[in-house]
Design an enzyme around this catalytic site. Structure first.
Site, short mmCIF file in Angstrom:
data_model
loop_
_atom_site.label_atom_id
_atom_site.label_comp_id
_atom_site.label_asym_id
_atom_site.label_seq_id
_atom_site.Cartn_x
_atom_site.Cartn_y
_atom_site.Cartn_z
N LYS A 1 -13.94 33.39 -10.12
CA LYS A 1 -13.26 34.69 -10.20
C LYS A 1 -14.10 35.75 -9.47
O LYS A 1 -15.33 35.73 -9.57
CB LYS A 1 -13.07 35.06 -11.68
N SER B 1 -6.25 38.86 -16.64
CA SER B 1 -6.66 39.23 -15.30
C SER B 1 -7.11 38.04 -14.44
O SER B 1 -7.13 38.16 -13.22
CB SER B 1 -7.78 40.27 -15.38
N SER C 1 -8.01 37.40 -20.97
CA SER C 1 -7.84 37.14 -19.53
C SER C 1 -8.09 35.72 -19.08
O SER C 1 -7.80 35.39 -17.94
CB SER C 1 -8.73 38.07 -18.72
N1 GLN Z 1 -5.14 42.35 -20.38
C1 GLN Z 1 -6.27 42.92 -21.04
C2 GLN Z 1 -6.65 44.22 -20.36
O1 GLN Z 1 -5.96 44.60 -19.49
C3 GLN Z 1 -7.40 41.96 -21.07
C4 GLN Z 1 -8.10 41.86 -19.79
C5 GLN Z 1 -9.25 40.94 -19.84
O2 GLN Z 1 -9.39 40.11 -20.74
N2 GLN Z 1 -10.11 41.09 -18.87
O3 GLN Z 1 -7.58 44.85 -20.69
#
Ligand code: GLN
Length: 493
Positions: A82, A157, A181
């Site tokens: 990532k 994400s 995420s």
């Molecule tokens: N969707 C969540 C956010 O927007 C979690 C994102 C994540 O785990 N990095 O914060």
């Protein structure tokens, strides 16, 4: 060369082929690069792939193996990374214009541990900018598409990390999980996603979003591969004072020993609040019900548990995560890192660089975080959220007295269409089942469980275990995986 089915090829299977001499690392990496060439113009999981570098590393691995020198059985297997996890001499943009020019001078701990076992870090994977989002639509550079249906999002994400494994472009990848995420995109793309216990895996070299919630973890085709990655990357690290100074290994051995045995004596807790949640779709509900039936057949005892503070989890998360993000992202000012927009004086340079560099969602989070930390609001929001966080953790502790493992949905719905959740609040609510365990620190894993009959999209289930009980988590998830109705999850693409 032998025919490889990259859409289901696991690391442990690839390791066997390399060991028996049926496959070389160059052949393996070339096969993935060809697959990327074939499908990534549609999936768009990768921000960057350096073919020459990957093949050079594969050639070096084959030489090592041919020389008879002692090496790890995973030597020569590629892994996607990532774009918020640094690797030496590679870009690390976090899918943000602000960090677009950044090239890391060093390896994150996870990447150096992968390299130590001969894995080849291969390619930078798309994500929501600074890991803020649930659909990958917040990337400043490109949207990633779900390999099961290119009209749908891959989740976020870590959308690129999930999509590349599902599409057979990489056998495994690394994601990061602050509020879901890893697990949410894993569920959307029909792959396994593990969020380890907070502190299990070093965050050194992970660009921080919310430091008290972030964890790095694997996305893979099966639970055994997730265990292999955890063995590889986990364990204390003197470069991260929040990493737990204890060994983190033996998980793959424990999972390998599982041969589809029963679950006699295992109590599986279903938290009633998760099934009363608004917006839980029929397809996800039925996926979880089927998983429950499978677990029952294996002899597990199903018990109801209660996590009464679940309803506050989204609100608490968006206070704590944004507060921490506003502090963490203060360093990206166009002076120390990334793209600078020159202006007349220093303050104007900050304004211009941050104004042009950050996307809309990132700015929203910084504003929210700054607000909840400002004097006058600190007690009302931030401090109160911390107190509720403690209550959420206590919920899990109390539930664990009644059961050995918790089973829940991962997401309210299977993958949604691009553009469908244009309202940020609606997007935030899609994390409702994953974020509580970032707040509590527990470990959790998302495992593919079903395929929705109407839409053909995969549905995942989430197993949750108390902190540091990854062995139990992985073993139960493996038993489920070996016994579920649908054996293989692979998109047509
Ligand atoms: N969707 C969540 C956010 O927007 C979690 C994102 C994540 O785990 N990095 O914060």
């Amino acid at each position: 060369m032998m025919e490889l089915n990259l859409k289901t090829l696991t690391v442990h299977a690839a390791a066997d082929l390399l060991a028996s001499g049926e496959l070389t690392s160059v052949e393996l990496c070339q096969a993935y690069l060809d697959r990327i060439e074939d499908v990534d113009s549609e999936v768009k999981a990768f921000l960057k792939v350096d073919r020459e570098k990957i093949l050079a590393a594969a050639t070096a691995s084959d030489k090592r193996r041919a020389s008879g020198e002692e090496l790890s059985c995973y030597d020569g297997i590629p892994v996607g990374i990532k774009d918020c996890i640094v690797a030496a001499d590679e870009t690390c943009s976090c899918a943000s214009k602000l960090l677009e020019p950044v090239v890391s001078p060093y390896d994150s701990t996870v990447v150096s541990r992968f390299k130590a076992k001969g894995f080849i870090p291969a390619g930078r994977l798309n994500m929501d900018e600074f890991a803020m989002g649930s659909s990958c639509e917040n990337s400043a550079f490109q949207k990633t598409f779900n390999p099961w249906n290119l009209e749908c999002v891959p989740g976020g994400s870590s959308g690129g990390s999930a999509a590349c494994v599902a599409a057979g472009e990489m056998p495994i990848s690394l994601g990061s999980d602050t509020g879901g995420s890893i697990r949410q995109p894993a569920a959307f793309c029909g792959v396994v996603g593990l969020k380890p216990t907070y502190g299990r895996v070093s965050r050194y070299g992970l660009v921080a979003f919310a430091s008290s919630l972030d964890q790095i973890g694997p996305m893979s085709h099966d639970v055994l591969d997730a265990a292999i990655v955890l063995d590889t990357i986990g364990g204390g690290d003197e470069n991260d004072s929040t990493s737990l100074p204890m060994p983190c290994e033996g998980f793959a051995e424990a999972v390998k020993a599982v041969k589809g045995q029963d679950l006699q004596g295992v109590r599986v807790g279903l938290p009633k609040e998760y099934f009363e949640a608004e917006g839980l779709s029929d397809s996800v509900k039925s996926g979880v019900e089927k998983a429950v039936a499978t677990l029952k057949q294996l002899g597990a005892e199903i018990v109801e548990v209660s996590l009464p503070h679940t309803k506050y989890a989204v609100a608490v998360y968006y206070i704590i995560a944004t507060a921490e993000a506003s502090a963490n992202l203060a360093r990206f000012d166009g002076i120390r890192y990334g793209a600078r927009k020159e202006a007349d004086d220093l303050v104007a340079t900050y304004f211009k660089s941050r104004g042009a560099g950050f996307g809309e969602e990132v700015k929203r989070r910084i504003l929210l975080g700054t607000y909840v930390l400002s004097s006058g609001y600190y007690d009302a929001y931030y401090l109160r959220a911390q107190k509720v966080r403690t209550l959420i953790r206590r919920d899990f502790e109390q539930a664990s007295e009644k059961c050995d493992i918790i089973l829940t949905p991962v997401t309210p719905t299977p993958a949604f269409k691009l553009g469908e959740k244009s309202d940020p609040l609606q997007m935030y609510l899609s994390d409702i089942f994953t974020i509580a365990l970032n707040l509590s620190g527990n470990c959790g894993i998302s495992v593919p469980a079903d395929i929705c009959a109407e839409t053909g999209m995969p549905v995942g289930v989430q197993f949750i275990a108390p902190a540091l009980q990854e062995e139990k988590l992985l073993k139960i998830a493996r038993i489920f995986e070996l016994n579920r109705e649908i054996k293989e999850f692979a998109p047509e693409l």
